[in-house]
Design a protein around this motif. Structure first.
Motif, mmCIF file in Angstrom:
data_model
loop_
_atom_site.group_PDB
_atom_site.id
_atom_site.type_symbol
_atom_site.label_atom_id
_atom_site.label_comp_id
_atom_site.label_asym_id
_atom_site.label_seq_id
_atom_site.Cartn_x
_atom_site.Cartn_y
_atom_site.Cartn_z
ATOM 1 N N LEU A 146 17.051 -2.824 -1.464
ATOM 2 C CA LEU A 146 15.692 -3.311 -1.667
ATOM 3 C C LEU A 146 14.721 -2.609 -0.728
ATOM 4 C CD1 LEU A 146 16.258 -7.152 -2.148
ATOM 5 C CD2 LEU A 146 15.645 -5.455 -3.876
ATOM 6 N N PHE A 147 15.164 -2.327 0.483
ATOM 7 C CA PHE A 147 14.330 -1.617 1.439
ATOM 8 C C PHE A 147 13.897 -0.269 0.868
ATOM 9 C CE2 PHE A 147 14.255 1.632 4.835
ATOM 10 C CZ PHE A 147 13.153 1.187 5.541
ATOM 11 N N LEU A 148 14.829 0.472 0.305
ATOM 12 C CA LEU A 148 14.517 1.770 -0.284
ATOM 13 C C LEU A 148 13.568 1.628 -1.468
ATOM 14 C CD1 LEU A 148 14.984 4.821 -0.415
ATOM 15 C CD2 LEU A 148 17.011 4.374 -1.826
ATOM 16 N N VAL A 149 13.823 0.636 -2.328
ATOM 17 C CA VAL A 149 12.957 0.414 -3.493
ATOM 18 C C VAL A 149 11.549 0.027 -3.047
ATOM 19 C CG1 VAL A 149 12.576 -1.040 -5.521
ATOM 20 C CG2 VAL A 149 14.879 -0.214 -5.001
ATOM 21 N N PHE A 150 11.477 -0.859 -2.055
ATOM 22 C CA PHE A 150 10.173 -1.289 -1.545
ATOM 23 C C PHE A 150 9.405 -0.123 -0.921
ATOM 24 C CE2 PHE A 150 11.868 -5.855 -0.766
ATOM 25 C CZ PHE A 150 11.617 -6.182 -2.085
ATOM 26 N N VAL A 151 10.111 0.715 -0.176
ATOM 27 C CA VAL A 151 9.457 1.858 0.479
ATOM 28 C C VAL A 151 8.883 2.808 -0.562
ATOM 29 C CG1 VAL A 151 9.922 3.971 1.787
ATOM 30 C CG2 VAL A 151 10.731 1.773 2.650
ATOM 31 N N LEU A 152 9.654 3.115 -1.582
ATOM 32 C CA LEU A 152 9.166 4.013 -2.632
ATOM 33 C C LEU A 152 7.987 3.383 -3.379
ATOM 34 C CD1 LEU A 152 12.540 5.366 -4.082
ATOM 35 C CD2 LEU A 152 10.949 6.523 -2.528
ATOM 36 N N GLY A 153 8.066 2.063 -3.603
ATOM 37 C CA GLY A 153 6.963 1.377 -4.265
ATOM 38 C C GLY A 153 5.695 1.409 -3.426
ATOM 39 N N GLY A 154 5.839 1.177 -2.115
ATOM 40 C CA GLY A 154 4.675 1.220 -1.227
ATOM 41 C C GLY A 154 4.060 2.601 -1.144
ATOM 42 N N ALA A 155 4.902 3.627 -1.046
ATOM 43 C CA ALA A 155 4.401 5.005 -1.012
ATOM 44 C C ALA A 155 3.692 5.351 -2.312
ATOM 45 C CB ALA A 155 5.554 5.975 -0.755
ATOM 46 N N ALA A 156 4.203 4.831 -3.448
ATOM 47 C CA ALA A 156 3.571 5.092 -4.747
ATOM 48 C C ALA A 156 2.203 4.424 -4.835
ATOM 49 C CB ALA A 156 4.475 4.596 -5.875
ATOM 50 N N ILE A 157 2.070 3.238 -4.240
ATOM 51 C CA ILE A 157 0.770 2.552 -4.229
ATOM 52 C C ILE A 157 -0.248 3.391 -3.467
ATOM 53 C CG2 ILE A 157 -0.481 0.547 -3.346
ATOM 54 C CD1 ILE A 157 2.105 -1.082 -3.854
ATOM 55 N N TYR A 158 0.123 3.791 -2.269
ATOM 56 C CA TYR A 158 -0.761 4.635 -1.467
ATOM 57 C C TYR A 158 -1.076 5.934 -2.206
ATOM 58 C CZ TYR A 158 -2.008 3.266 3.320
ATOM 59 O OH TYR A 158 -2.628 2.726 4.412
ATOM 60 N N GLY A 159 -0.034 6.563 -2.754
ATOM 61 C CA GLY A 159 -0.225 7.825 -3.456
ATOM 62 C C GLY A 159 -1.149 7.680 -4.643
ATOM 63 N N GLY A 160 -0.951 6.641 -5.457
ATOM 64 C CA GLY A 160 -1.797 6.432 -6.623
ATOM 65 C C GLY A 160 -3.257 6.221 -6.254
ATOM 66 N N LEU A 161 -3.489 5.409 -5.212
ATOM 67 C CA LEU A 161 -4.858 5.161 -4.770
ATOM 68 C C LEU A 161 -5.541 6.447 -4.308
ATOM 69 C CD1 LEU A 161 -4.419 1.788 -2.847
ATOM 70 C CD2 LEU A 161 -6.045 2.199 -4.704
ATOM 71 N N TYR A 162 -4.831 7.245 -3.520
ATOM 72 C CA TYR A 162 -5.449 8.450 -2.974
ATOM 73 C C TYR A 162 -5.578 9.551 -4.010
ATOM 74 C CZ TYR A 162 -6.048 6.948 1.792
ATOM 75 O OH TYR A 162 -6.502 6.296 2.921
ATOM 76 N N ILE A 163 -4.687 9.568 -4.996
ATOM 77 C CA ILE A 163 -4.866 10.518 -6.102
ATOM 78 C C ILE A 163 -6.132 10.174 -6.881
ATOM 79 C CG2 ILE A 163 -3.926 11.270 -8.322
ATOM 80 C CD1 ILE A 163 -1.126 10.969 -7.080
ATOM 81 N N MET A 164 -6.365 8.873 -7.097
ATOM 82 C CA MET A 164 -7.578 8.447 -7.791
ATOM 83 C C MET A 164 -8.818 8.851 -7.005
ATOM 84 S SD MET A 164 -6.540 4.661 -9.246
ATOM 85 C CE MET A 164 -8.143 4.447 -10.006
#
Length: 261
Positions: A146-164
């Protein structure tokens, strides 16, 4: 397989470039560690005047902070888009990118990645480990998954926001200062969300979901079930925001006029 081979090529070339200026490389590492230390000292100073923060102990807050460092480090390493406007729009390098048969965003990410930022993840794991030891927590077998899944999910949130945010530059050749503002707002996600008022909690959950980057998944790993549903939604929110970011990017690329127009 082709994107992976391409990434490997870019990574090797990046290492060659960075190792030519080793002093700069190590100075940056030290600077990053000092920055993280300052934030940790801030938490310790706060707890020197109180025994808890909205019901959270010092070790729990430090654990949340340490966890936040991990997805943020992954984001900083592979979504290093801070100078996109200056480099790719004003200097016209995006025109070069668009002549190649690889997705433009993938090229930009590989050209601007900074793998040394992953040292922040090592620091975060170390801080979490200290907190777990101090609290006497007993992780279960699925926590690392779950730690790995959560980390990837959090990085994707940050990444998506900054790509926008970066995509705004595709519609205008003027500099924007939105990214630094968003960076400062994102720092709120490294602390328990219930220490803020209801409005800020709503913003950090549904408008700029930085609470999913740090607090919600960290609270789950701390065995606090009050935010269980939010924690489990972290990878879903990550996929949604990354999809939105890429969609806005693709739309901007279709309307990009070129450096010479």
């Amino acid at each position: 397989m082709y994107p992976f081979r391409l990434f490997t090529y870019y990574f090797v070339q990046y290492l060659k470039t960075r190792l030519e200026y080793r002093s700069d490389f190590f100075v940056q590492l030290v600077t990053d560690l000092l920055f993280q230390a300052v934030n940790l000292i801030f938490i310790l100073v706060v707890f020197s005047h109180t025994s808890d923060l909205a019901g959270w102990s010092r070790e729990e807050v430090i654990f949340i902070y340490g966890y936040f460092l991990v997805p943020f480090a992954v984001f900083a390493a592979f979504f290093n888009l801070w100078d996109f406007n200056e480099r790719y729009i004003i200097k016209g390098e995006l025109d070069r990118v668009l002549t190649r048969p690889v997705h433009s965003l993938l090229q930009v990410i590989m050209e601007t990645m900074t793998p040394e930022s992953l040292t922040g993840a090592v620091t975060g794991v170390a801080v979490m480990g200290w907190s777990v030891w101090q609290m006497g927590l007993n992780p279960v077998w699925y926590d690392p998954i779950l730690f790995l899944v959560f980390v990837l999910g959090g990085a994707a949130i940050y990444g998506g926001l900054y790509i926008m945010l970066t995509s705004i530059s595709l519609f205008s050749d003027s500099k924007t200062d939105i990214q630094p503002i968003m960076y400062n707002v994102g720092n709120y996600g490294r602390y328990p969300v219930n220490i803020y008022n209801k409005v800020i909690q709503g913003v950090l959950t549904w408008v700029m979901p930085f609470a999913f980057v740090g607090f919600y998944p960290a609270s789950f790993l701390l065995k606090d079930e009050r935010w269980l549903v939010f924690a489990l939604l972290t990878p879903v929110v990550g996929v949604v925001w990354l999809f939105l970011g890429v969609t806005v990017w693709n739309y901007g690329i279709r309307h990009y006029r070129g450096a010479g127009s």
